[in-house]
Structures are given as structure tokens and as C-alpha cells.
Design a protein around this motif. Structure first.
Motif, PDB file in Angstrom:
ATOM      1  N   ALA A  84       0.819  -1.207   0.000  1.00 33.30           N
ATOM      2  CA  ALA A  84       0.000   0.000   0.000  1.00 33.30           C
ATOM      3  C   ALA A  84       0.857   1.263   0.000  1.00 33.30           C
ATOM      4  O   ALA A  84       1.963   1.285   0.535  1.00 33.30           O
ATOM      5  CB  ALA A  84      -0.895   0.003   1.235  1.00 33.30           C
ATOM      6  N   GLU A 124       0.344   5.070   1.311  1.00 39.60           N
ATOM      7  CA  GLU A 124      -0.566   5.943   2.057  1.00 39.60           C
ATOM      8  C   GLU A 124       0.016   7.339   2.115  1.00 39.60           C
ATOM      9  O   GLU A 124       1.096   7.555   2.665  1.00 39.60           O
ATOM     10  CB  GLU A 124      -0.761   5.397   3.475  1.00 39.60           C
ATOM     11  CG  GLU A 124      -1.559   4.117   3.507  1.00 39.60           C
ATOM     12  CD  GLU A 124      -1.151   3.226   4.661  1.00 39.60           C
ATOM     13  OE1 GLU A 124      -1.997   2.972   5.527  1.00 39.60           O
ATOM     14  OE2 GLU A 124       0.026   2.830   4.704  1.00 39.60           O
ATOM     15  N   THR A 136      -0.739  11.002   3.542  1.00 39.83           N
ATOM     16  CA  THR A 136      -1.613  11.572   4.557  1.00 39.83           C
ATOM     17  C   THR A 136      -1.273  13.028   4.825  1.00 39.83           C
ATOM     18  O   THR A 136      -0.164  13.326   5.276  1.00 39.83           O
ATOM     19  CB  THR A 136      -1.474  10.778   5.891  1.00 39.83           C
ATOM     20  OG1 THR A 136      -1.438   9.380   5.584  1.00 39.83           O
ATOM     21  CG2 THR A 136      -2.636  11.069   6.818  1.00 39.83           C
ATOM     22  N   THR A 194      -4.287  13.853   0.570  1.00 38.78           N
ATOM     23  CA  THR A 194      -4.493  12.569   1.244  1.00 38.78           C
ATOM     24  C   THR A 194      -5.155  11.599   0.273  1.00 38.78           C
ATOM     25  O   THR A 194      -6.224  11.903  -0.265  1.00 38.78           O
ATOM     26  CB  THR A 194      -5.419  12.732   2.470  1.00 38.78           C
ATOM     27  OG1 THR A 194      -4.827  13.673   3.366  1.00 38.78           O
ATOM     28  CG2 THR A 194      -5.610  11.396   3.180  1.00 38.78           C
ATOM     29  N   THR A 204      -4.989   7.014  -0.831  1.00 36.14           N
ATOM     30  CA  THR A 204      -4.341   5.733  -0.589  1.00 36.14           C
ATOM     31  C   THR A 204      -4.388   4.888  -1.850  1.00 36.14           C
ATOM     32  O   THR A 204      -5.378   4.913  -2.575  1.00 36.14           O
ATOM     33  CB  THR A 204      -5.077   4.982   0.542  1.00 36.14           C
ATOM     34  OG1 THR A 204      -5.092   5.813   1.690  1.00 36.14           O
ATOM     35  CG2 THR A 204      -4.382   3.673   0.875  1.00 36.14           C
ATOM     36  N   GLU A 258      -4.266   1.000  -2.668  1.00 39.92           N
ATOM     37  CA  GLU A 258      -4.300  -0.299  -1.984  1.00 39.92           C
ATOM     38  C   GLU A 258      -3.219  -1.216  -2.549  1.00 39.92           C
ATOM     39  O   GLU A 258      -2.771  -1.022  -3.683  1.00 39.92           O
ATOM     40  CB  GLU A 258      -5.674  -0.951  -2.182  1.00 39.92           C
ATOM     41  CG  GLU A 258      -6.878  -0.065  -1.938  1.00 39.92           C
ATOM     42  CD  GLU A 258      -6.979   0.404  -0.486  1.00 39.92           C
ATOM     43  OE1 GLU A 258      -6.357  -0.237   0.385  1.00 39.92           O
ATOM     44  OE2 GLU A 258      -7.664   1.403  -0.233  1.00 39.92           O
ATOM     45  N   CYS A 283      -3.544   2.830  -9.662  1.00 40.07           N
ATOM     46  CA  CYS A 283      -4.168   4.108  -9.347  1.00 40.07           C
ATOM     47  C   CYS A 283      -3.648   5.183 -10.299  1.00 40.07           C
ATOM     48  O   CYS A 283      -2.440   5.353 -10.455  1.00 40.07           O
ATOM     49  CB  CYS A 283      -3.846   4.493  -7.903  1.00 40.07           C
ATOM     50  SG  CYS A 283      -4.467   6.120  -7.452  1.00 40.07           S
ATOM     51  N   GLY A 310       3.357   0.461   4.900  1.00 40.06           N
ATOM     52  CA  GLY A 310       3.291   0.711   6.326  1.00 40.06           C
ATOM     53  C   GLY A 310       4.517   1.406   6.897  1.00 40.06           C
ATOM     54  O   GLY A 310       4.512   1.880   8.024  1.00 40.06           O
ATOM     55  N   SER A 358       1.786  -2.343  -6.809  1.00 39.98           N
ATOM     56  CA  SER A 358       0.902  -1.179  -6.741  1.00 39.98           C
ATOM     57  C   SER A 358       1.431  -0.147  -7.724  1.00 39.98           C
ATOM     58  O   SER A 358       2.630   0.093  -7.771  1.00 39.98           O
ATOM     59  CB  SER A 358       0.917  -0.571  -5.337  1.00 39.98           C
ATOM     60  OG  SER A 358       0.797  -1.594  -4.389  1.00 39.98           O
TER      61      SER A 358
END
Ligand SMILES: Nc1ncnc2c1ncn2[C@@H]1O[C@H](COP(=O)(O)OP(=O)(O)OP(=O)(O)O)[C@@H](O)[C@H]1O
Ligand SMILES: [Mg+2]
Lengths: 270, 265
Positions: free
Chosen positions: A5, A7, A9, A30, A32, A34, A39, A71, A190
């Protein structure tokens, strides 16, 4: 290797312009991606798309907010990323073969194995026979293929693509995006894919992020529910769902494009 | 050879004949004094004499070898140090800023003064000449390597970084090859300067070498001797520059050819 992922933020990135002013390129972004998701990011020119990618790759650091890949907060160059740059970024003093093998060489893979795998990738992107050419001896489309092979050879978990097919003609673009989807389906990294072509974005992606004009923020995120396999852009772009989504996203995007255009036009007139 | 090249060579030969013939004519007719301006036939005879009977400091090939050796060593030393220091400072902004005034000061010192210091410090052997040649070469190569290391294309650099290049990988695969275009361009003139360093060093004090011969010929009012050595030096520089050009073509094979260079097929 399957994807992880991404992320992003509350990320803000400010630059110091040469005249010493502070310029906000993106503000409170912001969204994400997955694991294993494709994307696409669309937005008017200068809204900070390339800036966002450089933050994910770790080439640059956010002024505020956090970027995490798998992460892990991004610090320094992110591990397991492949990057296709907007501009030509091949090493001009290395041959096609050496360029493609570069990621493996840097990872201390043995020279023989590195070259062997590079040959294999060159064949996969359809450039067999061009191994010993230098980048300047290739066409623009061929250089993009080399860049693609060079990015894929390290089996990235995250693939960042900055308008990879932007400068190509329609046919070449269609062929290369089909190849890209095949590669992606085989190993499922991804993908964060920047484009200014909304049709391309909808045809390829699971998720489309629309950004506002400068300073860039996320205007809206659309999930594309067209089932896969989808076939090429040419084939699906008249499908009902495609047209519906296109209509909806374009309505959102158009305002921003117009706003960005008006601003530059006023800026030029002033 | 196509027609154009033979025309060029023909014109060159004609021009050479014109210059040398005119010189010979002017000196033998007495329009200019061959006592000051030498004479082609005299220069030729002097060269012949040098090779046949040697010089007052030993055989002529020995003099050539001494000067070439000093120039080559100086060239290699100056180039190596110039590349290392230039690239290091190009990569390290802080160090570059700290050292900037010092480099400017050293660069501003007239080289001949440095030569004099070297001769005093290291005697009349080849060391002071090698050092003087190296200093002359160093500054040319250094400034080019420095500039080259700083003009690395951002995209190429970022690409290498994302592909996982370590700091050393970046230097080896990106910075050095990129700076090489600049460095090699500087090598053309650098060898000429190496010879200048060697010859000036010899004029300042030596036991062998072409510079010493020039000084001695000058002292003996022998313009033919001065010119003879001068031409030998020019020939040496041309030969080495030819070799460097070959090297350049090999090292920079990756570069797009300019329109003039590209061969029509
Ligand atoms: N290093 C920098 N210093 C100052 N300003 C910068 C810098 N990098 C980017 N910018 C500015 O940030 C804004 C966003 O740039 P970015 O390259 O991310 O746009 P983009 O969305 O990729 O545009 P395009 O679609 O035209 O490629 C631009 O206005 C640009 O001028
Ligand atoms: Mg961009």
C-alpha cells in the motif's frame, strides 16, 4: 513480488522559489493506493503530480504530513520502487543492455545473471536486437520501452509512472499500455500512474484521483468498477459504464483545468 | 579519399610550400636577417646535425625522451589529481566553498614563479619539470571536472538513485561519465600545457631536454637551433593530440554525432 500500500496523509510540499518566496506546490493531499492496485492521478498542468511522485519515491521530502509505503514511513529512497520519469532519464553513456541491467548491478546481482535477465526483459518489451545501441540512437517510443524494462527488472512492489506514454503517438501508446497491463497483472505491484489523458486513466486504473489546480489538493477520488480484463482503450471507450465514468470525472476535472488555464493566461497577460 | 579531402590536402600543401618557400626566399635575398629569423634550410641542417652528431648534452633522441617523459608524467599526474579533486569538490559544496579562495590564490600565481620555486626545491632533475607540467595541467582539468560533476542531469541522477545506486555507484556510473565529456575536452589543450611546463622547467635549470637546448642555442646566437627544437616540440604535441583524439572518440562513443560528423549512407 506483490504490491504494498501507498498511504499519503495530509501531505503539503512547499518550495523556495529563486526569488525567495515560498511556493506551495501541493496542499493537504491525502489518498491511498491499496496493495496491488492500479491508481491513476489526473489534474491540470503544474498542480503537483510529479511532486507527489517524488515524495513517494523518497527523492524529496514532504514539508508536512507523512508518506508511507507498505506501512513504513518514507525516509530516503524507498525500497522496492520502480520509477518511469516524465523526462528522458536513461543514462546516455550506457547501452540499452547496460541501462536495463542497471537496477540489478546496483543490487549486486552477478554481472552474468544481470545481463541475462536484462536480455530477457529487452526481449519482453520488444527490443531484441537493439541491446548495443545507445539511447540517442533510439526513437522516443523505444526509449520509453527501455525505461519500462529498466523499471520492471527489479520486480518493484511499487511502480511510479509519470506520464510514461505522454509523448507517444496513439498507436504506440495503445500497444504499450496493453503491455503494461499484462506486466502488471503478472506480478501485481501497486501502480501510481500520472497522466493527462482521462481516457487512458479510466481504461487502465482501478482508482482515479483528480487533483485541483495549483496548489494541488485531492478534489475527488473515483473507483473504476469496469471489470477486468478490459481490452484496449480503443475497444472499451464506447462502453456504457466507461462513458458514464468519463462524463462524471470530466465534469470534476474540467473546472480545474479551466481554472489553471485562466490563471496562466492572466499571469501571461499581467 | 574523396574529392573534397584531396582538395583540402592540396591547398594545405600549397600553403606550406608558400610559407616555407617565402621564408627561405626572404632570408636568402636578405630582406629579413636570417641571423634573427633563422632560415628553413639552416633549420633543416641543424636538425640533421642534431640527429647525426648529437648535442652538447648527449644524443638528440635522449633530449626528446627527457622532455617527453617530463611532459607525460606531468600530464598524467595533473590529469589524475585534477579529476579526483575536481569531481570531489563538484560533489561537495561545503568543501568547494571552503577551498575556493585558496584555489583562486594558487591559480593566480604566475606559473613561471612556481617553476623557479620547484627548481630551487627539487634541483635540476626531472621532478621540478614534472611538477610544473602537472600544475599547469591540473588547473585546466580541475575546472572542467568540477563543472562537469556539477552539471549532471537531474533526471538521470534521480533515475540512478531510485534504481538503488549507492553513493559510490552514483559517482562511478553517473557523475564520472557525465564529467568525462568536459574532462576530455580539456585534455586537448592540456598536453600542450604539459609540454610548456616541461620546457619552461628545463629553461630554468636542467641537464637534459629540449628546453635546455633552446636556451643554449639562444645563448649561442643560433636561431636555427631555437627553431629546430621548436618544430620538434610542435610535432610531439601534434602526435600526442592525435592519440588523445582517438581516445576521445572511443570514450565518448555514446554521444550523438554532430551533423558534420555523421556519415551519410
Ligand atoms: N524544485 C522546485 N522549486 C520550485 N518550484 C517547483 C519545484 N518543483 C516544482 N515546482 C513547482 O511546483 C508546481 C508543481 O510542479 P509539478 O512538476 O509537480 O507539476 P505537474 O503536476 O507534474 O505538472 P505537469 O503535468 O505539467 O507535469 C509547479 O508550479 C512547479 O513550478
Ligand atoms: Mg509532471
Amino acid at each position: 513480488m506483490a504490491g504494498t500500500a501507498i498511504e499519503i496523509t495530509d501531505v503539503t510540499k512547499r518550495f523556495l522559489t529563486p526569488s525567495g518566496e515560498v511556493f506551495t506546490a501541493i496542499r493537504d493531499v491525502t489518498f491511498t493506493v491499496e496493495p496491488g492496485q492500479f491508481c491513476a492521478v489526473v489534474g491540470p498542468t503544474g498542480c503537483g503530480k510529479s511532486t507527489t511522485l517524488s515524495l513517494v519515491s523518497g527523492l524529496d521530502r514532504p514539508s508536512e504530513g507523512t508518506v508511507a509505503v507498505g506501512g513504513q514511513p518514507v525516509e530516503g529512497i524507498t525500497d522496492g520502487v520502480g520509477f518511469m520519469f516524465q523526462a528522458d532519464a536513461l543514462l546516455p553513456w550506457k547501452t540499452v543492455l547496460q541501462n536495463v541491467a542497471l537496477g540489478l548491478v546496483f543490487r549486486k546481482v552477478g554481472k552474468k545473471e544481470a545481463l541475462e535477465r536484462a536480455r530477457d526483459w529487452i526481449r519482453r518489451v520488444g527490443l531484441a536486437g537493439f541491446e548495443d545501441r545507445y539511447p540517442h540512437q533510439l526513437s522516443g517510443g523505444m526509449r520509453k520501452r527501455v525505461a519500462m524494462a529498466a523499471a520492471w527488472i527489479t520486480e518493484p512492489r511499487v511502480l511510479l509512472m509519470d506520464e510514461p506514454f505522454g509523448a507517444l503517438d496513439v498507436q504506440t501508446k495503445a500497444i504499450m499500455s496493453t503491455e503494461l497491463v499484462q506486466l502488471w497483472e503478472a506480478s501485481r505491484p501497486s501502480v501510481l500512474f500520472i497522466t493527462h489523458d482521462l481516457e487512458e486513466a479510466i481504461a487502465l486504473a482501478d482508482r482515479v484521483v483528480v487533483m485541483t489546480s495549483s496548489p494541488g489538493a485531492v478534489k475527488q477520488v473515483f473507483d473504476i468498477d469496469i471489470p477486468r480484463p478490459r481490452g484496449s482503450v480503443q475497444e472499451i471507450r464506447f462502453g456504457d459504464r466507461f462513458l458514464e465514468l468519463h462524463h462524471e470525472i470530466w465534469a470534476t476535472l474540467r473546472d480545474e483545468v479551466e481554472r489553471a488555464y485562466a490563471r496562466t493566461a492572466v499571469g501571461a497577460a499581467a | 579519399m574523396n574529392r573534397r579531402t584531396s582538395q583540402v590536402w592540396g591547398a594545405r600543401a600549397a600553403l606550406a610550400v608558400l610559407i616555407i618557400g617565402g621564408w627561405q626566399l626572404a632570408t636568402s635575398a636578405g630582406w629579413v636577417d636570417k641571423f634573427f629569423y633563422a632560415q628553413p634550410s639552416g633549420i633543416w641542417n641543424r636538425l640533421w646535425d642534431y640527429f647525426e652528431n648529437g648535442t652538447e648534452f648527449g644524443s638528440y633522441p635522449q633530449q626528446i625522451q627527457t622532455t617527453m617523459q617530463e611532459a607525460l608524467y606531468g600530464f598524467l599526474l595533473g590529469t589524475a589529481v585534477g579529476i579526483v579533486v575536481g569531481v570531489a569538490l563538484g560533489l561537495n559544496r561545503f568543501l568547494a566553498q571552503v577551498l575556493d579562495p585558496f584555489i583562486k590564490v594558487v591559480n593566480a600565481i604566475p606559473r613561471i614563479v612556481l617553476g623557479a620555486i620547484f627548481v630551487v626545491a627539487f634541483g635540476v632533475g626531472i621532478t621540478p619539470k614534472v611538477l610544473l607540467a602537472a600544475v599547469l595541467v591540473f588547473f585546466i582539468v580541475f575546472f572542467n571536472a568540477f563543472q562537469g560533476a556539477r552539471e549532471v542531469d537531474r533526471n538521470v541522477l534521480n533515475n540512478a538513485k531510485v534504481l538503488g545506486a549507492s553513493r559510490w555507484d552514483v559517482i562511478r556510473h553517473v557523475t564520472l561519465p557525465s564529467a568525462m565529456t568536459w574532462i576530455i575536452a580539456s585534455l586537448h589543450s592540456a598536453f600542450g600545457f604539459a609540454i610548456v611546463g616541461a620546457v619552461v622547467g628545463e629553461v630554468l635549470g636542467a641537464q637534459h631536454g629540449l628546453g635546455l637546448l633552446i636556451k643554449s642555442a639562444q645563448g649561442n646566437f643560433d636561431p636555427d637551433g631555437v627553431f629546430a627544437n621548436m618544430f620538434v616540440i610542435a610535432a610531439l604535441v601534434l602526435v600526442v593530440e592525435f592519440v588523445i583524439e582517438r581516445l576521445e572518440r572511443r570514450l565518448l562513443a555514446w554521444r550523438p554525432k554532430t551533423q558534420a560528423e555523421s556519415v551519410l549512407v
